[in-house]
Design a protein around this motif. Sequence first.
Motif, PDB file in Angstrom:
ATOM      1  N   LEU A  79       0.829  -1.197   0.148  1.00 28.44           N
ATOM      2  CA  LEU A  79       0.211  -0.328  -0.046  1.00 28.44           C
ATOM      3  C   LEU A  79       1.250   1.280  -0.058  1.00 28.44           C
ATOM      4  O   LEU A  79       0.099   1.975  -0.607  1.00 28.44           O
ATOM      5  CB  LEU A  79      -0.888   0.027   1.824  1.00 28.44           C
ATOM      6  CG  LEU A  79      -2.339  -0.534   1.013  1.00 28.44           C
ATOM      7  CD1 LEU A  79      -2.827  -0.955   2.150  1.00 28.44           C
ATOM      8  CD2 LEU A  79      -3.141  -0.543   0.286  1.00 28.44           C
ATOM      9  N   ILE A  80       2.179   1.364   0.602  1.00 29.65           N
ATOM     10  CA  ILE A  80       3.340   2.655   0.864  1.00 29.65           C
ATOM     11  C   ILE A  80       3.206   2.449  -0.780  1.00 29.65           C
ATOM     12  O   ILE A  80       3.412   3.586  -1.054  1.00 29.65           O
ATOM     13  CB  ILE A  80       3.570   2.070   1.897  1.00 29.65           C
ATOM     14  CG1 ILE A  80       3.108   2.665   3.889  1.00 29.65           C
ATOM     15  CG2 ILE A  80       4.965   3.501   2.639  1.00 29.65           C
ATOM     16  CD1 ILE A  80       4.026   2.178   4.422  1.00 29.65           C
ATOM     17  N   SER A  81       3.738   1.486  -1.233  1.00 29.20           N
ATOM     18  CA  SER A  81       4.722   1.682  -2.025  1.00 29.20           C
ATOM     19  C   SER A  81       2.936   2.481  -3.357  1.00 29.20           C
ATOM     20  O   SER A  81       4.269   3.096  -4.505  1.00 29.20           O
ATOM     21  CB  SER A  81       5.210   0.640  -2.570  1.00 29.20           C
ATOM     22  OG  SER A  81       4.089  -0.407  -2.524  1.00 29.20           O
ATOM     23  N   ILE A  82       2.027   1.699  -3.169  1.00 23.91           N
ATOM     24  CA  ILE A  82       1.189   2.438  -4.452  1.00 23.91           C
ATOM     25  C   ILE A  82       0.950   3.756  -4.269  1.00 23.91           C
ATOM     26  O   ILE A  82       0.758   4.290  -5.478  1.00 23.91           O
ATOM     27  CB  ILE A  82      -0.105   1.302  -4.742  1.00 23.91           C
ATOM     28  CG1 ILE A  82       0.367  -0.493  -4.790  1.00 23.91           C
ATOM     29  CG2 ILE A  82      -1.303   2.124  -5.302  1.00 23.91           C
ATOM     30  CD1 ILE A  82      -0.639  -1.172  -4.989  1.00 23.91           C
ATOM     31  N   ILE A  83       0.524   3.989  -2.913  1.00 26.04           N
ATOM     32  CA  ILE A  83       0.836   5.149  -2.449  1.00 26.04           C
ATOM     33  C   ILE A  83       1.374   6.629  -3.546  1.00 26.04           C
ATOM     34  O   ILE A  83       1.239   7.484  -3.664  1.00 26.04           O
ATOM     35  CB  ILE A  83       0.298   5.638  -0.854  1.00 26.04           C
ATOM     36  CG1 ILE A  83      -0.971   5.378  -0.648  1.00 26.04           C
ATOM     37  CG2 ILE A  83       0.224   6.878  -0.407  1.00 26.04           C
ATOM     38  CD1 ILE A  83      -1.583   4.943   0.440  1.00 26.04           C
ATOM     39  N   SER A  84       2.571   5.930  -3.049  1.00 25.68           N
ATOM     40  CA  SER A  84       4.114   6.411  -3.397  1.00 25.68           C
ATOM     41  C   SER A  84       4.545   6.894  -4.900  1.00 25.68           C
ATOM     42  O   SER A  84       4.569   7.396  -5.286  1.00 25.68           O
ATOM     43  CB  SER A  84       5.167   6.204  -2.045  1.00 25.68           C
ATOM     44  OG  SER A  84       5.569   5.211  -2.894  1.00 25.68           O
TER      45      SER A  84
END
Length: 88
Positions: A79-84
Motif C-alpha cells: 500500500l505504501i509503495s502504491i501510494i508513493s
Amino acid sequence: MIMRNEEKIKKQNSLLWNQHKIWMGLLGLVAVVVLMHAFGASFSVVVGVYLGYRVLRLVLRLWGLLASVVFTVVSIIILISIISLLIF
C-alpha cells in the motif's frame, strides 16, 4: 414482583447449569479413567498426550499469528509503495 420472580428463575437456572457442568466434568473424568484402564495406559502417558496436544495447539496458533503479522507487513508495504507511486 415480576422482577423478583425473574431474578429467582435466573438464579435457579444458573445453579442448575453449574450442577450440570459439575456432573459433566465428573462424567468426563470417569470416561478418561475407564479408557485408561481399557487401553492399559498409565497416568503419565495420558498427561503426556494431553500436554503434547496443548503444545501443538500453541505452536499452530503461534504460526498463525506469525503468518498474520507477515501478511500485514507485506500488505502495508504494498500500500505504501502504491501510494508513493501515485504521488510521484
